[in-house]
Design an enzyme around this catalytic site. Structure first.
Site, PDB file in Angstrom:
ATOM      1  N   THR A  70     -14.776 -16.984  -2.339  1.00 37.02           N
ATOM      2  CA  THR A  70     -15.182 -18.224  -1.672  1.00 37.02           C
ATOM      3  C   THR A  70     -16.176 -17.940  -0.553  1.00 37.02           C
ATOM      4  OG1 THR A  70     -13.372 -18.154  -0.065  1.00 37.02           O
ATOM      5  CG2 THR A  70     -12.942 -19.277  -2.157  1.00 37.02           C
ATOM      6  N   ASP A  71     -16.830 -19.005  -0.114  1.00 34.78           N
ATOM      7  CA  ASP A  71     -17.731 -18.899   1.023  1.00 34.78           C
ATOM      8  C   ASP A  71     -16.974 -19.273   2.299  1.00 34.78           C
ATOM      9  OD1 ASP A  71     -17.542 -21.690   1.010  1.00 34.78           O
ATOM     10  OD2 ASP A  71     -19.519 -21.971   0.096  1.00 34.78           O
ATOM     11  N   GLN A  72     -17.675 -19.407   3.373  1.00 35.94           N
ATOM     12  CA  GLN A  72     -17.047 -19.695   4.667  1.00 35.94           C
ATOM     13  C   GLN A  72     -16.305 -21.033   4.667  1.00 35.94           C
ATOM     14  OE1 GLN A  72     -19.796 -19.605   7.930  1.00 35.94           O
ATOM     15  NE2 GLN A  72     -18.205 -19.145   9.415  1.00 35.94           N
TER      16      GLN A  72
END
Length: 143
Positions: A17-19
């Site tokens: 996942t990203d931030q």
């Protein structure tokens, strides 16, 4: 579900996942590969066995359509099937579904060409008729 569709589940890992906690878009291609590999395994052959027989399946094209995001810790199901089978080409179709609500997150396909170890296209029905017959049976819904 049709017998020629294979479903494989996985849980979204934090590193995918990203931030914002949303799955980074390129990970869906990795999941397509997981679906394809597990589809072949379920059908009774492995990528390793194909390669040992001198058959490679490089990706020539990939298409993805993003509908909704998968998020960290979601359980998703990768649904994989053969979309098209030709004498030199093979296409897989995929759907990635969130298990908790059945929501379609991503759909797509990958196109492949049958090659030898030198990456030269081969006519699979001629060079490996047993493998081609096996793929054709799977394509038509056989077990």
């Amino acid at each position: 579900m049709s017998p020629n569709i294979h479903a494989h589940r996985l849980r979204v890992r934090y590193g995918e996942t990203d931030q914002m906690g949303v799955v980074y878009h390129t990970n869906y291609l990795n999941w397509f590969e997981v679906g394809r590999t597990e589809w072949i395994r379920k059908a009774g052959l492995t990528y390793r066995e194909l390669e040992e027989r001198g058959v490679l399946l490089p990706v020539t094209d990939a298409v993805l359509s993003y509908k909704k995001p998968a998020r960290y810790d979601d359980v998703v199901e990768i649904r994989t099937r053969i979309k098209e089978l030709g004498v030199v080409r093979l296409a897989f179709a995929y759907e990635i579904i969130r298990v908790s609500d059945g929501e379609l997150l991503v759909s797509g396909e990958t196109m492949h060409v049958f090659t030898n170890k030198e990456l030269k296209p081969i006519r699979l029905a001629k060079t490996e008729p047993e493998i081609y017959a096996w793929l054709d049976a799977q394509y038509k819904g056989g077990e």
